[in-house]
Design a protein around this motif. Sequence first.
Motif, PDB file in Angstrom:
ATOM      1  N   UNK A  38       0.811  -1.320  -0.137  1.00  0.00           N
ATOM      2  CA  UNK A  38       0.107   0.029   0.083  1.00  0.00           C
ATOM      3  C   UNK A  38       0.768   1.280   0.016  1.00  0.00           C
ATOM      4  N   UNK A  39       1.786   1.478   0.745  1.00  0.00           N
ATOM      5  CA  UNK A  39       2.905   2.372   0.679  1.00  0.00           C
ATOM      6  C   UNK A  39       3.401   2.708  -0.451  1.00  0.00           C
ATOM      7  N   UNK A  40       3.625   1.702  -1.254  1.00  0.00           N
ATOM      8  CA  UNK A  40       4.565   1.838  -2.634  1.00  0.00           C
ATOM      9  C   UNK A  40       3.421   2.617  -3.534  1.00  0.00           C
ATOM     10  N   UNK A  41       2.114   2.017  -3.698  1.00  0.00           N
ATOM     11  CA  UNK A  41       1.202   2.437  -4.607  1.00  0.00           C
ATOM     12  C   UNK A  41       0.501   3.689  -4.168  1.00  0.00           C
ATOM     13  N   UNK A  42       0.432   4.023  -2.884  1.00  0.00           N
ATOM     14  CA  UNK A  42      -0.071   5.227  -2.371  1.00  0.00           C
ATOM     15  C   UNK A  42       0.898   6.357  -2.868  1.00  0.00           C
ATOM     16  N   UNK A  43       2.229   6.103  -2.365  1.00  0.00           N
ATOM     17  CA  UNK A  43       3.529   7.020  -2.773  1.00  0.00           C
ATOM     18  C   UNK A  43       3.499   7.436  -4.343  1.00  0.00           C
ATOM     19  N   UNK A  44       3.164   6.498  -5.215  1.00  0.00           N
ATOM     20  CA  UNK A  44       2.931   6.631  -6.492  1.00  0.00           C
ATOM     21  C   UNK A  44       1.807   7.690  -7.034  1.00  0.00           C
ATOM     22  N   UNK A  45       0.692   7.153  -6.264  1.00  0.00           N
ATOM     23  CA  UNK A  45      -0.622   8.149  -6.580  1.00  0.00           C
ATOM     24  C   UNK A  45      -0.330   9.540  -5.961  1.00  0.00           C
ATOM     25  N   UNK A  46       0.361   9.819  -4.841  1.00  0.00           N
ATOM     26  CA  UNK A  46       0.712  10.962  -4.356  1.00  0.00           C
ATOM     27  C   UNK A  46       1.696  11.697  -5.452  1.00  0.00           C
ATOM     28  N   UNK A  47       2.704  10.986  -6.042  1.00  0.00           N
ATOM     29  CA  UNK A  47       3.508  11.606  -6.616  1.00  0.00           C
ATOM     30  C   UNK A  47       2.912  12.087  -8.035  1.00  0.00           C
ATOM     31  N   UNK A  48       1.779  11.368  -8.452  1.00  0.00           N
ATOM     32  CA  UNK A  48       1.139  11.647  -9.682  1.00  0.00           C
ATOM     33  C   UNK A  48      -0.176  12.706  -9.490  1.00  0.00           C
ATOM     34  N   UNK A  49      -0.395  13.032  -8.371  1.00  0.00           N
ATOM     35  CA  UNK A  49      -1.564  14.081  -7.774  1.00  0.00           C
ATOM     36  C   UNK A  49      -2.819  13.247  -7.964  1.00  0.00           C
ATOM     37  N   UNK A  50      -2.706  11.879  -7.920  1.00  0.00           N
ATOM     38  CA  UNK A  50      -4.189  11.469  -7.723  1.00  0.00           C
ATOM     39  C   UNK A  50      -4.519  11.079  -6.404  1.00  0.00           C
ATOM     40  N   UNK A  51      -3.873  11.362  -5.372  1.00  0.00           N
ATOM     41  CA  UNK A  51      -4.087  11.185  -3.840  1.00  0.00           C
ATOM     42  C   UNK A  51      -3.540  12.369  -3.066  1.00  0.00           C
ATOM     43  N   UNK A  52      -4.624  13.190  -2.153  1.00  0.00           N
ATOM     44  CA  UNK A  52      -4.362  13.983  -1.431  1.00  0.00           C
ATOM     45  C   UNK A  52      -4.543  13.466   0.033  1.00  0.00           C
ATOM     46  N   UNK A  53      -3.557  13.418   0.745  1.00  0.00           N
ATOM     47  CA  UNK A  53      -3.569  12.603   2.004  1.00  0.00           C
ATOM     48  C   UNK A  53      -4.413  13.459   3.049  1.00  0.00           C
ATOM     49  N   UNK A  54      -5.401  12.806   3.836  1.00  0.00           N
ATOM     50  CA  UNK A  54      -6.068  13.410   4.837  1.00  0.00           C
ATOM     51  C   UNK A  54      -6.762  12.001   5.566  1.00  0.00           C
ATOM     52  N   UNK A  55      -7.127  12.393   6.902  1.00  0.00           N
ATOM     53  CA  UNK A  55      -7.769  11.318   7.576  1.00  0.00           C
ATOM     54  C   UNK A  55      -8.899  10.741   6.940  1.00  0.00           C
ATOM     55  N   UNK A  56      -9.945  11.665   6.351  1.00  0.00           N
ATOM     56  CA  UNK A  56     -11.058  11.261   5.260  1.00  0.00           C
ATOM     57  C   UNK A  56     -10.766  10.622   4.514  1.00  0.00           C
ATOM     58  N   UNK A  57      -9.682  11.023   3.556  1.00  0.00           N
ATOM     59  CA  UNK A  57      -9.205  10.543   2.361  1.00  0.00           C
ATOM     60  C   UNK A  57      -8.578   8.995   2.553  1.00  0.00           C
TER      61      UNK A  57
END
Length: 207
Positions: free
Chosen positions: A129-148
């Motif tokens: 999960x760490x790897x894939x979410x890092x990729x999503x954050x890097x490509x601006x497909x994931x903005x971290x928040x507790x809700x998200x």
Amino acid sequence: MSIFVYIILGFIIASLGSITPSFLNLTVVKYSLRNGKRAATYIIAGYATVLFFQANVGAYLANVLMKNSEYITLIQQIGTGILFALSINFFRLHFKSKEKAAVKEIPKSKSYFYGVFMSSLNMMAIPFYFTFISLLIGFNYFEYSLANAFYFSIGSTIGSFSLYTLYAIIAKKIEHRLNFIASKMDLILGILTAVVAIANLVYLFTK
């Protein structure tokens, strides 16, 4: 980005992780064949419960890393060492004994908690999960928040539950094929972790 998008992302990524043959899939197949599909859902529910929290942890770690890029090299060095250690362990498990232990009989009353225990032993879930979410954050497909992270984890829970349930439904058709793959799993994981570790090592020395 809408709630629906985060749920879909979680569903897709969890499905990719759950479809790979592993001791979790094999346990579901064996239990489904012995006790039926409905009984197997309790083990699957145990898996999904733990995966919900593992997805949350993976999202949090990915967010911390992306905000503190100065720690990336250190984390890569530690990760490379861990990968080499895992690779050696997987090779040891593969060559230690060609005889695979029989799958332990699981009481129906304890199947959910057994699923929680088995999923907790899955060391690859959080790094996955760490790897894939890092990729999503890097490509601006994931903005971290507790809700998200919560919505993403809901999607991942649904995705993993759906894929493992599919394994339980088609258990009879895939049992022999899954058994063969599972018998080679330690070797496969050993090779994969060794390749990734060597690639990381080369990258660290050449950058």
